[in-house]
Design an enzyme around this catalytic site. Structure first.
Site, PDB file in Angstrom:
ATOM      1  N   TYR A 155      21.626  82.526  63.642  1.00  0.00           N
ATOM      2  CA  TYR A 155      20.870  81.808  64.685  1.00  0.00           C
ATOM      3  C   TYR A 155      19.362  81.876  64.419  1.00  0.00           C
ATOM      4  O   TYR A 155      18.606  80.987  64.796  1.00  0.00           O
ATOM      5  CB  TYR A 155      21.224  82.352  66.072  1.00  0.00           C
ATOM      6  CG  TYR A 155      21.032  81.322  67.169  1.00  0.00           C
ATOM      7  CD1 TYR A 155      21.728  80.115  67.150  1.00  0.00           C
ATOM      8  CD2 TYR A 155      20.152  81.549  68.215  1.00  0.00           C
ATOM      9  CE1 TYR A 155      21.548  79.168  68.141  1.00  0.00           C
ATOM     10  CE2 TYR A 155      19.967  80.607  69.218  1.00  0.00           C
ATOM     11  CZ  TYR A 155      20.670  79.419  69.169  1.00  0.00           C
ATOM     12  OH  TYR A 155      20.480  78.491  70.161  1.00  0.00           O
ATOM     13  N   LYS A 162      14.577  80.188  71.489  1.00  0.00           N
ATOM     14  CA  LYS A 162      15.261  80.281  72.799  1.00  0.00           C
ATOM     15  C   LYS A 162      14.644  81.388  73.659  1.00  0.00           C
ATOM     16  O   LYS A 162      14.594  81.269  74.887  1.00  0.00           O
ATOM     17  CB  LYS A 162      16.764  80.532  72.614  1.00  0.00           C
ATOM     18  CG  LYS A 162      17.529  79.359  72.008  1.00  0.00           C
ATOM     19  CD  LYS A 162      17.432  78.091  72.834  1.00  0.00           C
ATOM     20  CE  LYS A 162      18.384  77.014  72.366  1.00  0.00           C
ATOM     21  NZ  LYS A 162      18.108  75.694  72.947  1.00  0.00           N
TER      22      LYS A 162
HETATM   23  P1  NAP Z   1      23.215  67.786  70.270  1.00  0.00           P
HETATM   24  O1  NAP Z   1      24.254  66.910  70.817  1.00  0.00           O
HETATM   25  O2  NAP Z   1      22.911  67.648  68.804  1.00  0.00           O
HETATM   26  O3  NAP Z   1      21.889  67.644  71.141  1.00  0.00           O
HETATM   27  C1  NAP Z   1      20.611  68.059  70.677  1.00  0.00           C
HETATM   28  C2  NAP Z   1      19.673  66.965  71.041  1.00  0.00           C
HETATM   29  O4  NAP Z   1      18.299  67.280  70.735  1.00  0.00           O
HETATM   30  C3  NAP Z   1      19.986  65.683  70.244  1.00  0.00           C
HETATM   31  O5  NAP Z   1      20.054  64.600  71.122  1.00  0.00           O
HETATM   32  C4  NAP Z   1      18.783  65.605  69.317  1.00  0.00           C
HETATM   33  O6  NAP Z   1      18.541  64.336  68.809  1.00  0.00           O
HETATM   34  C5  NAP Z   1      17.720  66.091  70.251  1.00  0.00           C
HETATM   35  N1  NAP Z   1      16.435  66.264  69.573  1.00  0.00           N
HETATM   36  C6  NAP Z   1      16.151  66.986  68.467  1.00  0.00           C
HETATM   37  N2  NAP Z   1      14.855  66.830  68.142  1.00  0.00           N
HETATM   38  C7  NAP Z   1      14.308  65.987  69.070  1.00  0.00           C
HETATM   39  C8  NAP Z   1      13.017  65.438  69.268  1.00  0.00           C
HETATM   40  N3  NAP Z   1      11.993  65.706  68.450  1.00  0.00           N
HETATM   41  N4  NAP Z   1      12.819  64.616  70.334  1.00  0.00           N
HETATM   42  C9  NAP Z   1      13.833  64.303  71.152  1.00  0.00           C
HETATM   43  N5  NAP Z   1      15.084  64.785  71.021  1.00  0.00           N
HETATM   44  C10 NAP Z   1      15.317  65.623  69.984  1.00  0.00           C
HETATM   45  O7  NAP Z   1      23.615  69.327  70.457  1.00  0.00           O
HETATM   46  P2  NAP Z   1      23.886  70.215  71.768  1.00  0.00           P
HETATM   47  O8  NAP Z   1      24.643  71.386  71.278  1.00  0.00           O
HETATM   48  O9  NAP Z   1      24.424  69.371  72.865  1.00  0.00           O
HETATM   49  O10 NAP Z   1      22.423  70.744  72.132  1.00  0.00           O
HETATM   50  C11 NAP Z   1      21.814  70.569  73.406  1.00  0.00           C
HETATM   51  C12 NAP Z   1      21.100  71.847  73.817  1.00  0.00           C
HETATM   52  O11 NAP Z   1      22.071  72.856  74.106  1.00  0.00           O
HETATM   53  C13 NAP Z   1      20.177  72.440  72.752  1.00  0.00           C
HETATM   54  O12 NAP Z   1      19.034  72.982  73.377  1.00  0.00           O
HETATM   55  C14 NAP Z   1      21.025  73.565  72.185  1.00  0.00           C
HETATM   56  O13 NAP Z   1      20.254  74.583  71.556  1.00  0.00           O
HETATM   57  C15 NAP Z   1      21.690  74.040  73.451  1.00  0.00           C
HETATM   58  N6  NAP Z   1      22.860  74.912  73.279  1.00  0.00           N
HETATM   59  C16 NAP Z   1      23.898  74.505  72.486  1.00  0.00           C
HETATM   60  C17 NAP Z   1      24.990  75.332  72.321  1.00  0.00           C
HETATM   61  C18 NAP Z   1      26.154  74.916  71.451  1.00  0.00           C
HETATM   62  O14 NAP Z   1      26.941  75.787  71.069  1.00  0.00           O
HETATM   63  N7  NAP Z   1      26.322  73.640  71.133  1.00  0.00           N
HETATM   64  C19 NAP Z   1      25.040  76.569  72.981  1.00  0.00           C
HETATM   65  C20 NAP Z   1      23.969  76.945  73.785  1.00  0.00           C
HETATM   66  C21 NAP Z   1      22.878  76.103  73.927  1.00  0.00           C
HETATM   67  P3  NAP Z   1      18.998  64.091  67.238  1.00  0.00           P
HETATM   68  O15 NAP Z   1      20.467  64.250  67.188  1.00  0.00           O
HETATM   69  O16 NAP Z   1      18.527  62.740  66.913  1.00  0.00           O
HETATM   70  O17 NAP Z   1      18.279  65.144  66.406  1.00  0.00           O
END
Ligand code: NAP
Length: 260
Positions: A155, A162
């Protein structure tokens, strides 16, 4: 009547139907909210528009959160179209793959800056533009992960980002509380998404999380969506500055998911 009936809110960070933001959008729509979305680049616009349509959204605009001019333009459009805002969800993170694959001690200045800027500062940048539109108070929620407080292999710099995001949540909660705006973070267990695929050996992480959790399984994007809808709603009117775990109880476990 849904718990978000009559409320308008932004969901930032929808990439596709596997996104945590999609679980949140479906829950908020079901609970009666009117929703607005952003997309990053043309390729994502093609994926986000049909999803936004499914939840009857009429506000879908471009926004790269690393660009102040785009932030200003995006929130100006929110103001133009809606005037007032009740909630905002920040579900955005980014780090260079190399920074997640290589040892943490080799993190470059640029990789650190990028991860912290997009994954932590952007929440502050969005909050400062959304808050003036929350005239009757409001609620903001960001997505975080246990790697903020424990070392989770792979991570790396995202854990530091985070940690900054969770601290920012508390300071924003202090500032914006004066305007009746609540600010919380939701710490989700691992869910297979686009962003998650950048984390090394994510499959193993999911297995360990399921084994080490109180419920003996991982969580779904719908479970994260339901809890977010509660935090955004008036049912959580006394909750602010909190990191709320939706991880099937993993974080209260022994910390050694290998122990059966
Ligand atoms: P995701 O579907 O890939 O979503 C991440 C989003 O961030 C995407 O829409 C991405 O767009 C966007 N992003 C990245 N850079 C950006 C920028 N400069 N401007 C605007 N948007 C931007 O993945 P997710 O897992 O749902 O992630 C959502 C949140 O949940 C994140 O904060 C992640 O760290 C958190 N989270 C995830 C998990 C897990 O296991 N999946 C667990 C805990 C927390 P692009 O795809 O175009 O880059």
């Amino acid at each position: 009547m849904g718990i978000l009936e009559g409320k308008r809110g932004l969901i930032l960070g929808l990439a596709n139907d596997k996104s945590i933001a999609w679980g949140i959008a479906q829950a908020c729509h079901r609970e009666g909210a009117e929703l607005g979305f952003n997309f990053l680049g043309e390729q994502l616009e093609r994926r986000v528009r049909p999803l936004a349509k499914k939840v009857n959204s009429r506000f879908i605009e471009a926004l790269d959160v690393s660009d102040d001019a785009q932030l200003d333009a995006f929130f100006d459009k929110v103001k133009e179209q809606w005037g007032e805002l009740d909630f905002m969800v920040h579900s955005i993170a980014f780090a260079n793959k190399d920074a997640l694959r290589n040892p943490f001690s080799t993190t470059s200045r640029e990789d650190f800056r990028l991860a912290l800027d997009i994954s932590a500062y952007s929440f502050i940048a969005c909050a400062q533009r959304a808050a003036p539109m929350m005239k009757a108070g409001g609620s903001m929620v960001t997505m975080t992960y246990l790697g903020a407080e424990r070392v989770i292999p792979g991570y790396n710099v995202m854990g530091v980002a985070k940690a900054a995001l969770e601290a920012s949540t508390r300071y924003l909660a202090q500032d914006l509380g004066k305007q009746g705006i609540r600010v919380n973070a939701l710490s989700a267990g691992p869910i297979r998404t686009l962003a998650a695929s950048a984390v090394g050996d994510f499959r193993k992480l999911m297995e360990k999380s399921a084994r080490g959790s109180m419920l003996g399984r991982n969580v779904s994007q719908n479970e994260v969506g339901n809890t977010t809808a509660y935090l955004l709603s008036d049912l959580a009117s006394g909750v602010s500055g909190e990191v709320h775990y939706v991880d099937a109880g993993f974080h209260v476990g022994s910390g050694d998911p290998g122990i059966e």
